[in-house]
Enzyme design. Structure first.
Site, PDB file in Angstrom:
ATOM      1  N   ASP A  93      -0.296 -24.202  17.744  1.00 47.83           N
ATOM      2  CA  ASP A  93       1.081 -24.269  18.390  1.00 47.83           C
ATOM      3  C   ASP A  93       2.013 -25.127  17.731  1.00 47.83           C
ATOM      4  O   ASP A  93       1.652 -26.028  16.770  1.00 47.83           O
ATOM      5  CB  ASP A  93       0.828 -24.612  19.671  1.00 47.83           C
ATOM      6  CG  ASP A  93       2.241 -24.436  20.624  1.00 47.83           C
ATOM      7  OD1 ASP A  93       2.988 -23.494  20.195  1.00 47.83           O
ATOM      8  OD2 ASP A  93       2.043 -24.824  21.773  1.00 47.83           O
ATOM      9  N   LEU A 151     -18.872 -18.102   7.288  1.00 43.25           N
ATOM     10  CA  LEU A 151     -17.869 -18.537   8.699  1.00 43.25           C
ATOM     11  C   LEU A 151     -17.761 -17.402   9.512  1.00 43.25           C
ATOM     12  O   LEU A 151     -17.320 -16.282   9.033  1.00 43.25           O
ATOM     13  CB  LEU A 151     -16.575 -19.233   8.255  1.00 43.25           C
ATOM     14  CG  LEU A 151     -15.659 -19.487   9.584  1.00 43.25           C
ATOM     15  CD1 LEU A 151     -16.166 -20.667  10.024  1.00 43.25           C
ATOM     16  CD2 LEU A 151     -14.213 -19.739   8.838  1.00 43.25           C
ATOM     17  N   HIS A 195       6.051 -19.944  10.944  1.00 44.89           N
ATOM     18  CA  HIS A 195       4.711 -18.917  10.944  1.00 44.89           C
ATOM     19  C   HIS A 195       4.372 -18.641   9.733  1.00 44.89           C
ATOM     20  O   HIS A 195       3.115 -18.564   9.729  1.00 44.89           O
ATOM     21  CB  HIS A 195       5.209 -17.692  11.679  1.00 44.89           C
ATOM     22  CG  HIS A 195       5.852 -17.775  13.085  1.00 44.89           C
ATOM     23  ND1 HIS A 195       4.862 -18.623  14.135  1.00 44.89           N
ATOM     24  CD2 HIS A 195       6.771 -17.252  13.874  1.00 44.89           C
ATOM     25  CE1 HIS A 195       5.582 -18.550  15.290  1.00 44.89           C
ATOM     26  NE2 HIS A 195       6.800 -17.695  15.277  1.00 44.89           N
TER      27      HIS A 195
HETATM   28  C1  FPP Z   1       2.860 -20.663  17.998  1.00 43.07           C
HETATM   29  O1  FPP Z   1       3.931 -21.686  17.553  1.00 43.07           O
HETATM   30  C2  FPP Z   1       2.328 -19.865  17.201  1.00 43.07           C
HETATM   31  C3  FPP Z   1       2.423 -18.575  17.202  1.00 43.07           C
HETATM   32  C4  FPP Z   1       3.138 -17.614  18.305  1.00 43.07           C
HETATM   33  C5  FPP Z   1       2.044 -17.611  16.236  1.00 43.07           C
HETATM   34  C6  FPP Z   1       0.856 -18.201  15.227  1.00 43.07           C
HETATM   35  C7  FPP Z   1       0.667 -17.037  14.205  1.00 43.07           C
HETATM   36  C8  FPP Z   1       0.245 -17.594  12.863  1.00 43.07           C
HETATM   37  C9  FPP Z   1      -0.094 -18.862  12.517  1.00 43.07           C
HETATM   38  C10 FPP Z   1       0.421 -16.281  12.109  1.00 43.07           C
HETATM   39  C11 FPP Z   1      -0.753 -16.260  11.142  1.00 43.07           C
HETATM   40  C12 FPP Z   1      -1.734 -15.117  11.653  1.00 43.07           C
HETATM   41  C13 FPP Z   1      -2.707 -14.515  10.800  1.00 43.07           C
HETATM   42  C14 FPP Z   1      -3.688 -13.991  11.463  1.00 43.07           C
HETATM   43  C15 FPP Z   1      -2.577 -14.606   9.218  1.00 43.07           C
HETATM   44  P1  FPP Z   1       5.314 -21.360  18.207  1.00 43.07           P
HETATM   45  O2  FPP Z   1       6.006 -20.375  17.797  1.00 43.07           O
HETATM   46  O3  FPP Z   1       5.027 -21.253  19.861  1.00 43.07           O
HETATM   47  O4  FPP Z   1       5.963 -22.675  18.157  1.00 43.07           O
HETATM   48  P2  FPP Z   1       6.927 -23.651  18.761  1.00 43.07           P
HETATM   49  O5  FPP Z   1       6.288 -23.917  20.287  1.00 43.07           O
HETATM   50  O6  FPP Z   1       7.099 -24.853  18.095  1.00 43.07           O
HETATM   51  O7  FPP Z   1       7.995 -22.740  19.056  1.00 43.07           O
END
Ligand code: FPP
Length: 247
Positions: free
Chosen positions: A21, A132, A38
């Site tokens: 997150d 892994l 992201h």
């Molecule tokens: C949460 O942060 C994150 C996500 C919903 C997306 C996570 C995805 C990745 C890390 C992409 C990589 C995936 C792969 C498999 C390569 P948020 O957007 O909720 O952050 P915020 O709470 O600060 O808004």
């Protein structure tokens, strides 16, 4: 299992799960669009796979896209799917080089057809790898997973291959997307939120939870060591009483 990290002996969690997150806030702090966060989160994830394996962890499961994340803007959803698409293109080669096995959990049927076939290809290409055991949750929701498992169990009962009295915890676990994985020992959630947001609801029953303010793109090897140190300070009893054995 015990392991030595930077000269210190620790109990190493066999299975670590992470709610990654804080990508959006990481980007916002830099006056950049959420997609930038992201992309950086994706890079952090690649590094994390390497770091966590060298720390001695065998199973690593991450929440990349939840069943609720479709509520985000089309632009953001497309951006995350494109990161995944790009990742999958080279994943088989990269996993094989590292002896890493990759699996995907969640309901993949609604994902774009090309992503679905790439997932199958990577899973197939890496299935014999013994390093892994990396699992990515995509269009995953804990309740949705349990609902899908219940439907399959109900069908087996209807067809007569299973009797209602035979439905044990083990039978339920065997019908979940995670049927091949042990339950996580440690759940990490970054960015200061302290909830599990529909992640691995069944599997986290006895896991230790570690919450940190660090945003996911900044979560590095040192942060993993902090989490393992925290895990070592906990006293896991699985509902029993420490030091007491049942007579
Ligand atoms: C949460 O942060 C994150 C996500 C919903 C997306 C996570 C995805 C990745 C890390 C992409 C990589 C995936 C792969 C498999 C390569 P948020 O957007 O909720 O952050 P915020 O709470 O600060 O808004």
């Amino acid at each position: 299992m015990q392991g030595v990290i930077d000269g210190v002996t620790y109990e190493i969690p066999q299975h670590v799960a992470v709610i990654m997150d804080g990508n959006g806030r990481w980007a916002k702090k830099r006056l950049m669009p959420r997609g930038f966060g992201h992309r950086q989160g994706g890079k952090a994830l690649e590094q994390a796979c390497e770091d966590i394996w060298h720390l001695g962890v065998k199973y690593f499961t991450v929440y990349a896209f939840s069943t609720e994340n479709w509520k985000r803007s089309v632009e953001e959803v497309t951006g995350i799917m494109n990161i995944l698409r790009n990742y999958l293109k080279t994943a088989a080669e990269r996993c094989n080089r590292e002896n890493m096995r990759m699996r995907v959990i969640g309901d993949r049927q609604v994902l774009d057809a090309d992503i679905q076939s790439e997932i199958l290809r990577v899973e197939e290409a890496t299935k014999a790898n013994t390093g892994l055991q990396f699992t990515v949750a995509i269009n995953y929701g804990g309740r949705d997973e349990i609902r899908r498992a219940m439907t399959r169990i109900a069908k087996e009962v209807e067809e007569g291959s299973l009797r209602a009295e035979e439905i044990t915890d083990q039978v339920i676990a065997a019908h979940l997307d995670t049927w091949e994985l042990p339950d996580p020992d440690l759940l990490i959630r970054t960015s200061g939120e302290e909830r599990i947001s529909n992640f691995l609801l069944w599997q986290l029953a006895y896991s230790e939870f570690y919450f940190t303010d660090v945003l996911w793109p900044d979560f590095d090897r040192k942060c993993f060591i902090d989490a393992i140190r925290y895990y070592n300070s906990r006293d896991r009893r699985y509902g029993g009483v420490k030091g007491e054995k049942k007579k």
